[in-house]
Write an enzyme that holds these catalytic residues in place. Structure first.
Site, PDB file in Angstrom:
ATOM      1  N   SER A 181       0.840  -1.200   0.000  1.00  0.00           N
ATOM      2  CA  SER A 181       0.000   0.000   0.000  1.00  0.00           C
ATOM      3  C   SER A 181       0.879   1.255   0.000  1.00  0.00           C
ATOM      4  CB  SER A 181      -0.873  -0.031   1.260  1.00  0.00           C
ATOM      5  OG  SER A 181      -1.985   0.788   1.113  1.00  0.00           O
ATOM      6  N   PRO A 182       0.369   2.357  -0.566  1.00  0.00           N
ATOM      7  CA  PRO A 182       1.160   3.595  -0.530  1.00  0.00           C
ATOM      8  C   PRO A 182       1.404   4.046   0.911  1.00  0.00           C
ATOM      9  CG  PRO A 182      -1.059   3.982  -1.428  1.00  0.00           C
ATOM     10  CD  PRO A 182      -0.901   2.523  -1.291  1.00  0.00           C
ATOM     11  N   CYS A 193       3.721   7.039   3.050  1.00  0.00           N
ATOM     12  CA  CYS A 193       4.668   8.139   3.188  1.00  0.00           C
ATOM     13  C   CYS A 193       5.809   7.735   4.106  1.00  0.00           C
ATOM     14  CB  CYS A 193       3.969   9.321   3.851  1.00  0.00           C
ATOM     15  SG  CYS A 193       3.560  10.599   2.712  1.00  0.00           S
ATOM     16  N   TYR A 199      -7.282  14.863   1.565  1.00  0.00           N
ATOM     17  CA  TYR A 199      -6.333  15.730   0.854  1.00  0.00           C
ATOM     18  C   TYR A 199      -7.093  16.531  -0.210  1.00  0.00           C
ATOM     19  CZ  TYR A 199      -2.937  13.082   3.510  1.00  0.00           C
ATOM     20  OH  TYR A 199      -2.244  12.531   4.550  1.00  0.00           O
ATOM     21  N   GLY A 220      -0.400  -2.332   4.227  1.00  0.00           N
ATOM     22  CA  GLY A 220       0.513  -1.237   4.523  1.00  0.00           C
ATOM     23  C   GLY A 220       1.451  -1.628   5.644  1.00  0.00           C
ATOM     24  N   ARG A 221       0.977  -1.457   6.876  1.00  0.00           N
ATOM     25  CA  ARG A 221       1.855  -1.683   8.044  1.00  0.00           C
ATOM     26  C   ARG A 221       2.515  -3.056   8.057  1.00  0.00           C
ATOM     27  NH1 ARG A 221      -2.562   0.228  12.102  1.00  0.00           N
ATOM     28  NH2 ARG A 221      -3.773  -0.699  10.406  1.00  0.00           N
TER      29      ARG A 221
HETATM   30  C1  FMN Z   1       3.294   5.353   7.766  1.00  0.00           C
HETATM   31  C2  FMN Z   1       2.102   5.386   6.859  1.00  0.00           C
HETATM   32  C3  FMN Z   1       2.082   6.256   5.788  1.00  0.00           C
HETATM   33  C4  FMN Z   1       1.010   6.279   4.902  1.00  0.00           C
HETATM   34  N1  FMN Z   1       1.026   7.069   3.804  1.00  0.00           N
HETATM   35  C5  FMN Z   1       0.058   6.984   2.859  1.00  0.00           C
HETATM   36  C6  FMN Z   1       0.186   7.648   1.607  1.00  0.00           C
HETATM   37  O1  FMN Z   1       1.167   8.290   1.325  1.00  0.00           O
HETATM   38  N2  FMN Z   1      -0.841   7.532   0.720  1.00  0.00           N
HETATM   39  C7  FMN Z   1      -1.956   6.790   1.006  1.00  0.00           C
HETATM   40  O2  FMN Z   1      -2.868   6.715   0.179  1.00  0.00           O
HETATM   41  N3  FMN Z   1      -2.067   6.124   2.159  1.00  0.00           N
HETATM   42  C8  FMN Z   1      -1.082   6.184   3.072  1.00  0.00           C
HETATM   43  N4  FMN Z   1      -1.164   5.450   4.231  1.00  0.00           N
HETATM   44  C9  FMN Z   1      -2.318   4.556   4.416  1.00  0.00           C
HETATM   45  C10 FMN Z   1      -1.963   3.132   3.945  1.00  0.00           C
HETATM   46  O3  FMN Z   1      -1.774   3.078   2.563  1.00  0.00           O
HETATM   47  C11 FMN Z   1      -3.061   2.138   4.326  1.00  0.00           C
HETATM   48  O4  FMN Z   1      -4.236   2.489   3.647  1.00  0.00           O
HETATM   49  C12 FMN Z   1      -3.323   2.109   5.827  1.00  0.00           C
HETATM   50  O5  FMN Z   1      -2.100   2.032   6.546  1.00  0.00           O
HETATM   51  C13 FMN Z   1      -4.198   0.921   6.222  1.00  0.00           C
HETATM   52  O6  FMN Z   1      -3.616  -0.289   5.835  1.00  0.00           O
HETATM   53  P1  FMN Z   1      -2.809  -1.245   6.883  1.00  0.00           P
HETATM   54  O7  FMN Z   1      -3.755  -1.559   7.980  1.00  0.00           O
HETATM   55  O8  FMN Z   1      -2.445  -2.444   6.042  1.00  0.00           O
HETATM   56  O9  FMN Z   1      -1.605  -0.486   7.359  1.00  0.00           O
HETATM   57  C14 FMN Z   1      -0.091   5.433   5.137  1.00  0.00           C
HETATM   58  C15 FMN Z   1      -0.081   4.591   6.237  1.00  0.00           C
HETATM   59  C16 FMN Z   1       1.015   4.531   7.088  1.00  0.00           C
HETATM   60  C17 FMN Z   1       0.999   3.547   8.224  1.00  0.00           C
END
Ligand code: FMN
Ligand code: FAD
Length: 783
Positions: free
Chosen positions: A411-412, A414, A570, A711-712
Site C-alpha cells: 500500500s502507498p 509516506c 487531501y 501497509g503496516r
Molecule cells: C506510515 C504510513 C504512511 C502512509 N502514507 C500513505 C500515503 O502516502 N498515501 C496513502 O494513500 N495512504 C497512506 N497510508 C495509508 C496506507 O496506505 C493504508 O491504507 C493504511 O495504513 C491501512 O492499511 P494497513 O492496515 O495495512 O496499514 C499510510 C499509512 C502509514 C501507516
C-alpha cells in the site's frame, strides 16, 4: 435478599436458576405475563462452546436440555440448483418451548417463585426488592420507560423476516437462496428435535411487496412460502405460531443499569438471527450477572461489574451479527456469482471463518473454490493450471496491458524522508526490498505534484528534474531486480499541507517554515490549523497542470501504473466530501458538482498517461462522520471514475475530518470494497488491517476485492508475499538469484511446518457433540 425478575424468557429464568443456586436464602420471584406453556417460536440454536458454558454453570439443566437436542455438524448452502456442504461447525438445536419448560422446572426445584399470567406494568410494585432484573424482551417496556437513562439505539433493518416451523427433517444448518419471479427469498433452517425444524424466511422490501405478502394473513403467507420452497419441503407442512413478517430491530443500549435495576437479554441488546445468538446471549447475560453477584461485595458493585465485564463480549457478537445481516440484506450483489464462490461468501461473511480454516475442515470445498477462481483467471487469457490451481492470492491479474504476478500489494505509505521532495537512499532500499519481497504490485508513497502540494517537509515529490532522476533510479532498480509492477501515487495535500512529520505530530501545523495551503473550502483541519485558501478557477488550472506535468515525469521514470489520490481529506478528496466542500459554485453542492474538479484532473492525467498503462483512484468510501460520504455515495463516486476510464478503485476510508468515528477491526474497510466492487461493477483493491495471507485469500475467494493491499505489515516484513508463497506452495513466486538458497529453504520447511500445524490443530480440536454422538451425517428421523 429479595430479587424480582420481570420476564420468564431464557434470560429471566436462567438468571433465577443461577442466583437461586448461589443465594439459597434469597427470595426470588419471576413475573411472566404469559401462561407457563404459552411460548411461541420454534427451535433455538446453540454452539458447542455455549453448551460447554451451560454445563459449567448448571449441569442439571444442561443435562436435561441436551437430552432433547438435535446435533449437526454441517452447514449446507443451496443456490441455483447446487448444494455445498461444509462440516465441523458443531451446533445444536432445541425446541424453545422445551427449553423454557426445563428452565421453569429447574427454577421451581431451586425454590424460585414463578408467577405466570402476571404482567408488571409499574416497577414500583417491586419496591421492596433489593435487585430488579428487567428481562422483558425485545420490546422492553422498562427500557422504553427510562429511555433517557438507558439511551437505547434501535436500528430497524430493511429486510422482512418471519419464523415458521416444519416437520421436514434436516441434517445440516441449511441456507436456501431461492430465485422467484418477485425477487430473491432466503430460508435459514435447522432441525431442533425429531420431526421438527425451524424455518426463518427473509426477503428484501421490494420482493416482499412484489410477492404480495403485505396483505396476506399468517396462513396465507405460510402457503406462499410453501409454494416457493415446496421443492425442498417435499410435502412437509409449514407450521405457524405468531409467524408475522417483521423487520429486525438491532438494539444497543448505552447503559444497562439504573439504580437496582438491570437489563438482561433482548431487553438490553439484540443480535440478528442469521448468527443464531439471541437465546445464547440472553442466557450468557444471566451467567455474567450471576458471576458478578458472586464476586462483588454489594449489589450496586455487582451491577457495575456485570456491565463493564459483559459489554465487550456482547458488542463483539453484535458486530459479527451486523456484518452477517448486512451480507443477507445485500445478497443480490452476489447473485450472479459462481455458486461455489457464493457459498464461500456465505461461510466467511462474518469473518469468523476463513480460507485456511475451511481448508482444514472442508478441503474439497476449498479446492472447488480455488478451481472456480482459477477458471475466471483463465477466462481472461492466462495460461494457468485449473486442475491444480494456486490459491487466489497467487493468481495473476491484468489491468490494461500491465500484468501482475499475484494479488498482494504494498500500500502507498509516506516515509517522510525526502529532502525538498527528492527521494533518498532510504527510498531506494525501502522500495527495492519490498519489490524483491515478492508483492505483485508496489505503490509509491503519496508523491506530491508541487512544493506547496506536500503534506510535510519530508514528503516526496515529482515536480523537478532532480526528483525525476532519483525516482527513475528507484524504478529501474525495481524493474531490474524483481517481478513487481510499480505504481506512482500522485497527490496534493490541500488543507492537510504544511504539517509536521508523522513522528513529530501527525496533521499538526508546522510552527515555522510552512507554506500557504489551499482547499475546496476555507475550513481548517484542526481549529488551530492554517485556514486554507478557497481555490478559484485559476488555482484549479494550476493544480491540474501540476498533476499533468507530474504524470509526464512519471511516464519518463518508467512507472507501470498511476494512482490519483482522492482520499483521506487531501485536496481532491476535499472536493468530494460534503463535510469539507461548502462551495456554492458548480464545484460544490450535489455529488456531481463535487466530483467535477477531481474528474477533470483524472481526465487530464489519463490523457497524459500512456493508453496501455492502467490508472487507479484512491477514495475514502466513508467519512465515518454524520453528513459525510457513505458507502452508497462511494458506489456513485466509483461509477463516475469508471465511466471516465479508471481501471481500479483503491477503496480506503476516512481521515476526512478529525472527529470521524471509524469502527476499527480486522479487515474493517473490506465491506466498502465489497460494496463498490459488486454494486458499481468495477475492479477494486481493498486495504486496512489485513495482516495475514489467510485473510488475503478469504477476501479474494469471496469476491470482495480483486487486489489486496497491506501497509503496516509490509513495514516490518518486506518478504510477506514470498513467505506466503512458501506456505501455499506457490513455487513460481519471483526471487532474485542472489536469494534462491533462502527461497529453497523456506519452501522446504513450510511443507513440514504446515503439516505439523494442521496435525496439531486437528488433534487440539475437541470433538463436536455431533461427532461424539455419531450423528454428524445422519438425518434425524421424524417420529
Ligand atoms: C506510515 C504510513 C504512511 C502512509 N502514507 C500513505 C500515503 O502516502 N498515501 C496513502 O494513500 N495512504 C497512506 N497510508 C495509508 C496506507 O496506505 C493504508 O491504507 C493504511 O495504513 C491501512 O492499511 P494497513 O492496515 O495495512 O496499514 C499510510 C499509512 C502509514 C501507516
Ligand atoms: C415471536 C418470536 C419467535 C422467536 N423464535 C425464535 C426461535 O425460534 N429461535 C431462536 O433462537 N430465537 C427466537 N426468537 C428470539 C429469541 O427468543 C430471543 O433472542 C431470546 O428469547 C431472548 O431471551 P429474553 O429472555 O431476553 O427475551 P424473551 O424470550 O422475549 O422473554 C421475555 C419475556 O418477558 C415477558 N414479558 C415482557 N414484558 C413483560 C411484563 N411487563 N411483565 C411480565 N412479563 C413480561 C414476555 O412474555 C417474555 O416471555 C424469537 C423471538 C420472538 C419474538
Amino acid at each position: 435478599m429479595k430479587i424480582a425478575i420481570i420476564g420468564g424468557g431464557p434470560a429471566g429464568l436462567y438468571a433465577s436458576i443461577l442466583l437461586a443456586k448461589q443465594k439459597p436464602k434469597a427470595e426470588i420471584t419471576v413475573y411472566e405475563r404469559n401462561r407457563a406453556d404459552d411460548t411461541f417460536g420454534f427451535g433455538v440454536v446453540f454452539s458447542d462452546a455455549t453448551l460447554d458454558n451451560f454445563e459449567k454453570y448448571d449441569p442439571q439443566s444442561y443435562r436435561r436440555i441436551t437430552q432433547e437436542f438435535a446435533y449437526w455438524d454441517d452447514i449446507a448452502v443451496h443456490f441455483r440448483g447446487t448444494v455445498h456442504r461444509v462440516g465441523g461447525n458443531g451446533f445444536c438445536g432445541c425446541s424453545r418451548r422445551n427449553l423454557l419448560l426445563i428452565l421453569q422446572e429447574r427454577a421451581r426445584e431451586l425454590g424460585v417463585n414463578l408467577r405466570f399470567e402476571t404482567e408488571i406494568d409499574d416497577e414500583s410494585r417491586l419496591n421492596d426488592a433489593d435487585l430488579v432484573i428487567l428481562a422483558d424482551g425485545i420490546n422492553s417496556r422498562f427500557r422504553e420507560r427510562y429511555i433517557d437513562h438507558f439511551e437505547p439505539e434501535v436500528d430497524i433493518r430493511s429486510n422482512y423476516f418471519a419464523w415458521m416451523g416444519s416437520s421436514r427433517p434436516l441434517d445440516a444448518f441449511t441456507f436456501i437462496f431461492q430465485e422467484t419471479e418477485w425477487g430473491p427469498f432466503i430460508a435459514h433452517a435447522y432441525q431442533y428435535e425429531a420431526g421438527r425444524s425451524t424455518w426463518i424466511f427473509e426477503t428484501d422490501p421490494e420482493t416482499f411487496e412484489n410477492a404480495g405478502l403485505k396483505g396476506l394473513n399468517e396462513r396465507q403467507s405460510a402457503d406462499r412460502m410453501a409454494e416457493i420452497f415446496g421443492w425442498f419441503l417435499g410435502g412437509h407442512q409449514l407450521l405457524t405460531n405468531r409467524s408475522m413478517w417483521r423487520n429486525f430491530p438491532m438494539i444497543r443500549s448505552k447503559r444497562w443499569v439504573k439504580n437496582n435495576m438491570v437489563l438482561l437479554g433482548d431487553a438490553k441488546a439484540t443480535a440478528h438471527f442469521s448468527i443464531g445468538s439471541g437465546t445464547k446471549l440472553a442466557m450468557e447475560d444471566a451467567i455474567a450477572l450471576a458471576e458478578a453477584m458472586e464476586r462483588a461485595p454489594t449489589i450496586a458493585a455487582a451491577l457495575q461489574l456485570y456491565e463493564q465485564g459483559r459489554r465487550e463480549e456482547v458488542e463483539k457478537t453484535q458486530h459479527a451479527a451486523d456484518v452477517s445481516l448486512v451480507w443477507f440484506e445485500h445478497v443480490d450483489r452476489f447473485w450472479d456469482f459462481d455458486p461455489v464462490q457464493f457459498a464461500f461468501g456465505v461461510m466467511t461473511r462474518s469473518k469468523a471463518i476463513t480460507y485456511d480454516n475451511l481448508k482444514l475442515r472442508a478441503p474439497d470445498f476449498v479446492a472447488e473454490v480455488d478451481k472456480a477462481f482459477a477458471k475466471q483467471v483463465r477466462a481472461k487469457g492466462f495460461e494457468i493450471d485449473v486442475a491444480r490451481p494456486l490459491a487466489p492470492m497467487f493468481q495473476p491479474m491484468r489491468l490494461r496491458e500491465m500484468q501482475i504476478a499475484n494479488r498482494a500489494v504494498v500500500s502507498p505509505m509516506c516515509m517522510y524522508s525526502a529532502k525538498e521532495g527528492v527521494p533518498t537512499d532510504f527510498h531506494l532500499v525501502h522500495y527495492g526490498s519490498r519489490a524483491i519481497g515478492g508483492a505483485g504490485l508496489i505503490f509509491t508513497e503519496m508523491t506530491c505534484v508541487g512544493r506547496d502540494a506536500r503534506i510535510t517537509p519530508g514528503c516526496a515529490g515529482l515536480w523537478n528534474d532532480e526528483q525525476e532522476a532519483t525516482w527513475k533510479r528507484i524504478v529501474d532498480f525495481v524493474h531490474a531486480n524483481s517481478a513487481a509492477k510499480f505504481a506512482l501515487q500522485l497527490g496534493h495535500a490541500g488543507r492537510k499541507g504544511a504539517t509536521k512529520l508523522m513522528w513529530d505530530g501527525m496533521d499538526r501545523p508546522l510552527e515555522e517554515g510552512g507554506w500557504d495551503v489551499i482547499s475546496a473550502s476555507p475550513i481548517p483541519y484542526f481549529p488551530d490549523s492554517q485556514v486554507p485558501r478557497e481555490m478559484d478557477r485559476a488555482a484549479m488550472d494550476q493544480v491540474r497542470a501540476a498533476f499533468v506535468a507530474a504524470t509526464e515525469r512519471g511516464e519518463r521514470c518508467g512507472f507501470d501504473m498511476l494512482e490519483l489520490h482522492c482520499a483521506h481529506g487531501y485536496l481532491l478528496a476535499s472536493f468530494i466530501s460534503p463535510l469539507t466542500n461548502k462551495r456554492s459554485d458548480q464545484y460544490g453542492g450535489s455529488l456531481t458538482n463535487r466530483l467535477r474538479f477531481p474528474l477533470e484532473v483524472f481526465e487530464a492525467t489519463r490523457a497524459a498517461w500512456p493508453k496501455h498503462k492502467p490508472m487507479s483512484v484512491r477514495i475514502s468510501a466513508t467519512d465515518w462522520a454524520e453528513g459525510g460520504i457513505t458507502g452508497d455515495d462511494a458506489v456513485l463516486v466509483a461509477r463516475a471514475f469508471a465511466e471516465a476510464g479508471v481501471d481500479l478503485v483503491d477503496v480506503s476510508t476516512g481521515q476526512t475530518v478529525r472527529d470521524g468515528q471509524p469502527v476499527y477491526g480486522r479487515m474493517f474497510q473490506t465491506p466498502f470494497s465489497d460494496q463498490v466492487r459488486n454494486e458499481a461493477r468495477v475492479a477494486t483493491m481493498c486495504v486496512g488491517n489485513i495482516t495475514t495471507s489467510d485473510q488475503v485469500n478469504t477476501i479474494l475467494a469471496a469476491g470482495r476485492a480483486d487486489l489486496v493491499a497491506l501497509g503496516r505489515p509490509h513495514l516490518v516484513d518486506s518478504a510477506f508475499t514470498l513467505k506466503a508463497a512458501a506456505w501455499y506452495g506457490a513455487e513460481g513466486v519471483f526471487c532474485p538469484p542472489q536469494y534462491l538458497p533462502g527461497k529453497e529453504q523456506i519452501f522446504r520447511n513450510s511443507v513440514r511446518d504446515r503439516q505439523d500445524l494442521e496435525e496439531l490443530k486437528i488433534k487440539a480440536k475437541p470433538k463436536t457433540r455431533a461427532e461424539l454422538k455419531g450423528e454428524a451425517t445422519k438425518p434425524l428421523a421424524a417420529e
